[in-house]
Write a protein that holds these residues in place. Structure first.
Motif, short mmCIF file in Angstrom:
data_model
loop_
_atom_site.label_atom_id
_atom_site.label_comp_id
_atom_site.label_asym_id
_atom_site.label_seq_id
_atom_site.Cartn_x
_atom_site.Cartn_y
_atom_site.Cartn_z
N ASP A 138 1.03 4.23 -5.34
CA ASP A 138 2.39 4.40 -4.84
C ASP A 138 2.97 3.08 -4.37
OD1 ASP A 138 4.74 5.70 -4.09
OD2 ASP A 138 4.00 6.23 -2.10
N TYR A 139 2.77 2.04 -5.18
CA TYR A 139 3.18 0.70 -4.77
C TYR A 139 4.68 0.62 -4.48
CZ TYR A 139 4.36 -4.21 -4.83
OH TYR A 139 4.86 -5.44 -4.47
N ARG A 192 5.77 2.31 -1.29
CA ARG A 192 5.14 1.74 -0.09
C ARG A 192 5.30 0.23 -0.01
NH1 ARG A 192 -0.56 2.47 -0.93
NH2 ARG A 192 -0.82 1.79 1.23
N SER A 193 6.08 -0.37 -0.88
CA SER A 193 6.09 -1.83 -0.99
C SER A 193 6.51 -2.52 0.31
CB SER A 193 7.01 -2.27 -2.14
OG SER A 193 8.33 -1.81 -1.94
N GLU A 252 5.97 -1.53 3.24
CA GLU A 252 4.82 -1.43 4.15
C GLU A 252 3.70 -2.37 3.71
OE1 GLU A 252 1.15 1.74 4.59
OE2 GLU A 252 3.11 2.48 3.98
N LEU A 253 3.51 -2.51 2.40
CA LEU A 253 2.39 -3.27 1.88
C LEU A 253 2.61 -4.78 1.92
CD1 LEU A 253 1.61 -1.10 -1.29
CD2 LEU A 253 0.20 -1.28 0.77
#
Length: 248
Positions: A120-121, A124-125, A127-128
Motif C-alpha cells: 500500500d505504498y 501510505r507514502s 507516512e512512509l
C-alpha cells in the motif's frame, strides 16, 4: 522512525558497503547523491542491500529538484535529505515534491520499484517517506523557525561544514566552537518547537553521541570512506612505516 535514528553515510559506489552498514544494525543508511561518487543505477542496488537487512534506505539528493526527488522516491528511498534549503518557499517546494496530490503535494505518479517492495505504498507514502530539509546557509539559519513550520516537513538536517563556512568558520570536523554550538541548539529548538525531527551529519561516533545528548533525533555517525581510510591507516601503522615493501 525510532526516537533516535543512527544513520550511516555512503559516499562510494559500493552496494556491498551499503549492505554491510545495514547488517551492522544502523537504523538507516544515506546514499549521498550530491557529493558521493554514485549514479542512479548504483543507488538502486544500494537501496536493495540496505532494505535486505531491515534498515531504511535514504538518499541525499543533488538539489531541490522535483525530478531528482521523484526518481529516488520511485526507486524506494524512504528518507530524502534535500540540500541548501534557505527559505520557507524552498522548503514548501521540497515537501510538495515528496507528496502526492491527495497529500497536498505535486509528486508525479510512478512508484515503479517502491510499490513493488512496500505494501500500500501510494496510500501510505506520506507516512512512509521522511522529508528532511538541510540547514546549511546563513539565510537558512536566519529563517530556521519559518522553515521548520513548513506544513508536511518531517525534519531539519544540519550540514555542519557549509553552515560553518556560512559564518566564516573553518569546516572542521567535530566543531565545538561555542558560537557554532549555539547555532546547533537554535536549530534543534526550532525543529522541536515545530514538532518535527532534527538530524545532523556528525561524521564521527564520538561527536554523534554528543549531539544526541544535546537533543538530536538523528545522527549520521560514520561514512564508508572514513572507515576505510582509518582502517587502512591503522593496518599500515601496525605493520610499520610504508615503503619497505617491493612489488611482485
Amino acid at each position: 522512525m525510532k526516537d533516535q535514528n543512527y544513520n550511516a553515510w555512503l559516499l562510494s559506489p559500493n552496494p556491498l558497503g551499503a549492505e554491510i552498514f545495514a547488517k551492522a544494525g544502523f537504523d538507516s543508511v544515506t546514499v549521498d547523491m550530491q557529493h558521493g561518487m554514485l549514479d542512479f543505477r548504483t543507488a538502486i542496488d544500494c537501496f536493495r542491500g540496505i532494505a535486505l537487512h531491515g534498515s531504511q534506505p535514504w538518499a541525499r539528493v543533488e538539489a531541490n529538484d522535483p525530478a531528482l526527488i521523484t526518481k529516488v522516491l520511485d526507486a524506494g528511498a524512504l528518507g530524502v535529505i534535500c540540500p541548501l534549503i534557505s527559505t520557507p518557499e524552498q522548503a514548501d517546494d521540497f515537501v510538495k515534491a515528496c507528496r502526492y496530490q491527495f497529500d497536498g503535494g505535486n509528486r508525479s505518479f510512478g512508484p515503479v520499484r517502491a510499490a513493488l517492495v512496500l505494501d500500500d505504498y501510494v496510500g501510505r507514502s506520506a507516512e512512509l517517506v521522511t522529508a528532511m530539509a538541510m540547514i546549511e546557509t546563513r539565510e537558512g539559519f536566519n529563517n530556521v523557525e519559518a522553515i521548520a513550520a513548513t506544513p508536511g516537513l518531517d525534519g531539519l538536517f544540519i550540514g555542519p561544514a557549509d553552515l560553518a563556512l556560512a559564518f566564516d568558520m573553518a569546516p572542521t570536523p567535530e566543531n565545538r566552537d561555542p558560537a557554532f554550538i549555539e547555532r546547533i541548539d537554535r536549530i534543534i529548538a526550532a525543529a522541536h518547537d515545530a514538532g518535527i525531527l532534527c538530524g545532523m551529519f556528525a561524521g564521527t561516533p564520538e561527536y554523534a553521541k554528543d549531539m544526541l545528548a544535546r537533543g538530536m533525533d538523528m545522527v549520521s555517525a560514520v561514512t564508508d570512506t572514513q572507515i576505510l581510510l582509518n582502517g587502512a591507516q591503522s593496518a599500515l601503522s601496525t605493520i610499520g612505516p610504508p615503503g619497505g615493501h617491493t612489488a611482485g
